[in-house]
Enzyme design. Structure first.
Site, short mmCIF file in Angstrom:
data_model
loop_
_atom_site.label_atom_id
_atom_site.label_comp_id
_atom_site.label_asym_id
_atom_site.label_seq_id
_atom_site.Cartn_x
_atom_site.Cartn_y
_atom_site.Cartn_z
N ASP A 30 0.80 -1.35 -0.07
CA ASP A 30 0.15 -0.16 -0.29
C ASP A 30 0.74 1.18 0.03
O ASP A 30 1.93 1.30 0.70
CB ASP A 30 -0.87 0.09 1.22
N ILE A 31 0.57 2.33 -0.90
CA ILE A 31 1.31 3.40 -0.94
C ILE A 31 1.23 4.34 0.14
O ILE A 31 2.15 5.01 0.53
CB ILE A 31 0.94 4.09 -2.23
N ASN A 87 -13.03 -3.01 2.32
CA ASN A 87 -13.73 -2.07 2.51
C ASN A 87 -15.00 -1.93 1.50
O ASN A 87 -14.68 -2.36 0.18
CB ASN A 87 -13.26 -0.63 2.45
N VAL A 96 -10.98 3.26 -3.68
CA VAL A 96 -10.57 2.69 -5.06
C VAL A 96 -11.61 1.54 -5.39
O VAL A 96 -11.71 0.65 -4.68
CB VAL A 96 -9.26 2.13 -5.22
N HIS A 100 -10.22 -5.10 -3.04
CA HIS A 100 -8.86 -5.21 -2.58
C HIS A 100 -8.91 -5.64 -1.23
O HIS A 100 -9.61 -5.15 -0.43
CB HIS A 100 -7.86 -4.14 -2.85
N HIS A 102 -7.37 -5.71 1.98
CA HIS A 102 -6.01 -5.11 2.77
C HIS A 102 -5.48 -6.11 3.82
O HIS A 102 -6.20 -6.93 4.26
CB HIS A 102 -6.54 -3.86 3.47
P1 5GP Z 1 -9.74 1.66 0.14
O1 5GP Z 1 -9.72 2.88 1.01
O2 5GP Z 1 -10.30 1.55 -0.96
O3 5GP Z 1 -10.11 0.41 1.04
O4 5GP Z 1 -8.22 1.38 0.00
C1 5GP Z 1 -7.53 1.94 -1.19
C2 5GP Z 1 -6.14 1.61 -0.76
O5 5GP Z 1 -5.35 1.82 -1.83
C3 5GP Z 1 -5.59 2.63 0.21
O6 5GP Z 1 -4.87 2.29 1.42
C4 5GP Z 1 -4.29 3.52 -0.52
O7 5GP Z 1 -3.42 3.99 0.24
C5 5GP Z 1 -4.03 2.62 -1.58
N1 5GP Z 1 -3.54 3.34 -2.80
C6 5GP Z 1 -4.33 4.18 -3.53
N2 5GP Z 1 -3.83 4.41 -4.51
C7 5GP Z 1 -2.49 3.57 -4.67
C8 5GP Z 1 -1.49 3.61 -5.60
O8 5GP Z 1 -1.46 4.31 -6.52
N3 5GP Z 1 -0.62 2.69 -5.07
C9 5GP Z 1 -0.62 1.92 -4.05
N4 5GP Z 1 0.41 1.07 -4.02
N5 5GP Z 1 -1.70 1.94 -3.22
C10 5GP Z 1 -2.48 3.00 -3.53
#
Ligand code: 5GP
Length: 122
Positions: A30-31, A87, A96, A100, A102
């Site tokens: 995760d970034i 989520n 996103v 996915h 986590h």
């Molecule tokens: P969500 O909030 O949808 O459950 O999680 C999305 C996750 O994707 C977040 O933890 C966010 O940090 C990660 N994320 C968003 N954009 C990128 C990216 O471009 N690269 C990587 N490696 N992670 C990303």
């Protein structure tokens, strides 16, 4: 479904720290890590949310947990434990729209996982 940033990572159009790949899934760090260990396991098939999972996707979605457990074992944190989270939509904190899993580890997790933010006004 429109492309998300995760489709671009799958297609190597943008970089990511990829730690695992097979025919069905991809795992990458995760970034914006929320724990010492934080990576995402995603299906190569773009499924927008948990709500969009179909009967035919069941093996794909189950595969994500299999990969999470396999990587936890290989990376050496399976025994101490970790958390997997998927989520869904706004109240679930999804940002996103390509499902996915986590995988968070390396620290003791709190419970419950939410902060007491007020519910948005109707
Ligand atoms: P969500 O909030 O949808 O459950 O999680 C999305 C996750 O994707 C977040 O933890 C966010 O940090 C990660 N994320 C968003 N954009 C990128 C990216 O471009 N690269 C990587 N490696 N992670 C990303």
């Amino acid at each position: 479904m429109s492309d998300t940033i995760f489709s671009k990572i799958i297609n190597r159009e943008i970089p990511a720290d990829i730690i695992y790949e097979d025919d069905i899934s991809l795992a990458f760090k995760d970034i914006n890590p929320q724990a010492p260990i934080h990576f995402l396991v995603i299906p190569k098939k773009p499924i927008a949310t948990i709500n969009a999972i179909t009967e035919e996707d069941r093996l794909v979605v189950g595969h994500l947990s299999y990969v999470a457990a396999k990587l936890a074992d290989e990376m050496g944190f399976a025994e101490e434990g970790y958390r997997t989270v998927m989520n869904c939509n706004e109240f679930g904190g999804q940002t996103v729209y390509h499902i996915h899993l986590h995988v968070l580890g390396g620290k003791l997790m709190g419970w419950p996982p939410y902060t007491d933010k007020p519910k948005p006004l109707e």
